[in-house]
Design an enzyme around this catalytic site. Structure first.
Site, mmCIF file in Angstrom:
data_model
loop_
_atom_site.group_PDB
_atom_site.id
_atom_site.type_symbol
_atom_site.label_atom_id
_atom_site.label_comp_id
_atom_site.label_asym_id
_atom_site.label_seq_id
_atom_site.Cartn_x
_atom_site.Cartn_y
_atom_site.Cartn_z
ATOM 1 N N CYS A 35 0.825 -1.217 0.000
ATOM 2 C CA CYS A 35 0.000 0.000 0.000
ATOM 3 C C CYS A 35 0.855 1.263 0.000
ATOM 4 O O CYS A 35 0.333 2.365 0.085
ATOM 5 C CB CYS A 35 -0.928 0.008 1.211
ATOM 6 S SG CYS A 35 -2.102 -1.339 1.167
ATOM 7 N N ASP A 37 3.107 2.478 2.275
ATOM 8 C CA ASP A 37 3.699 2.926 3.541
ATOM 9 C C ASP A 37 3.662 1.779 4.536
ATOM 10 O O ASP A 37 2.663 1.071 4.629
ATOM 11 C CB ASP A 37 2.874 4.064 4.166
ATOM 12 C CG ASP A 37 3.029 5.360 3.396
ATOM 13 O OD1 ASP A 37 4.160 5.740 3.100
ATOM 14 O OD2 ASP A 37 1.990 5.973 3.107
ATOM 15 N N CYS A 106 0.599 10.100 7.105
ATOM 16 C CA CYS A 106 1.852 9.643 7.733
ATOM 17 C C CYS A 106 1.772 9.810 9.250
ATOM 18 O O CYS A 106 2.266 8.967 10.003
ATOM 19 C CB CYS A 106 3.042 10.435 7.186
ATOM 20 S SG CYS A 106 3.271 10.213 5.425
#
Ligand code: FES
Length: 277
Positions: A35, A37, A106
């Site tokens: 995906c 990350d 993130c």
């Protein structure tokens, strides 16, 4: 080129706490390389105090993923597990002086890795998910994750959800489902208790209130145009008034009566009917 803060650039170019702790007390792994990350967080925890004495990370991702992961380890070192769990993804982003909105996922990944590591330490790991509903197949994002991230970060649009979770950022097939989740979260559910009770007045109170509204809200407006009004009677919900002065000959008398009715319905009772004498 993303508009990164100096602190993001610094933590990307000089990340702290990179690597893996040997014999860690807690491990949290989230994301998947497929995906785009992934993050593995390892921690050493003082068993007496529950304090995180060391934390390291390994990540696969972009500059902001590296900076966010490094920031996370800096934020949690020295904190107790409970103190660390009080941190949100926004705290990670703020520590870095902000992240581009397209990169907020993130910071969410950092927060998730922390949750996973603490659950691992406490032996609270979820059994392998079988019933979790995956909304976004492209990025394997569950409904539970979309709901919790949307509520925690006050997300109201699909674009926001994509920025924070990546869901919806691939083929787009999941966008209607994301919209439905957002609608369900943010639409106010009206319960019977929330419906205002109709106002109850005695007849005398109602007449006094009507008179008060006519004096304060209506007469000054009419008088400003050379007109006037007088309350003649109130019979049940019928309010009988007499237009005076310039209002008597005004061809817009019907409109005036309707406006007065609207005002009285708004401020006194929605059942009132105003009639001219
Ligand atoms: S299923 Fe969500 S973007 Fe493809």
């Amino acid at each position: 080129m993303w508009d990164y803060t100096e602190k993001v650039k610094h933590f990307f170019l000089h990340p702290k706490n990179v690597g893996e702790i040997e014999n860690p007390d807690a491990v949290g792994e989230v994301g998947s390389i497929l995906c785009g990350d992934a993050l593995k967080l390892t921690m050493k925890v003082d068993k007496e105090t529950g304090r995180i004495i060391d934390a390291k990370f390994q990540t696969f991702g972009c500059a902001s993923a590296i900076a966010s992961s490094s920031a996370l380890t800096e934020l949690i070192k020295g904190k107790t597990l409970d103190e660390a769990m009080a941190l949100s993804n926004q705290d990670i982003a703020e520590f870095l002086g902000g992240l581009p909105k397209e990169k907020m996922h993130c910071s969410v990944m950092g927060r998730e890795a922390l949750e996973a590591a603490v659950a691992n330490y406490r032996g609270e790991e979820k059994p392998v998910e079988t019933g979790e509903k995956i909304i976004c197949q492209c990025f394997e994002v569950s409904e539970e994750k979309i709901r919790s991230v949307a509520v925690e970060n006050h997300l109201t649009t699909v674009e926001d959800v994509t920025n924070f979770t990546k869901a919806g950022g691939g083929c787009g097939a999941c966008i209607p489902a994301i919209e439905a989740i957002l609608k369900d979260i943010w639409s106010v559910k009206v319960t019977p208790e929330m419906v205002p009770k109709p106002k109850k007045f005695t007849n005398l109170q109602k007449i006094a209130l009507i008179q008060d509204v006519l004096e304060r809200e209506i007469r000054p407006l009419l008088q400003a145009d050379g007109g006037d009004i007088e309350l003649i009677d109130v019979e049940g919900n019928r309010v009988i008034v007499a237009l005076r002065a310039m209002c008597v000959t005004c061809p817009m008398g019907g409109v005036t009566i309707n406006s007065i009715q609207e005002k009285l319905r708004e401020l006194v009772s929605e059942n009132l009917v105003v009639e001219a004498e």
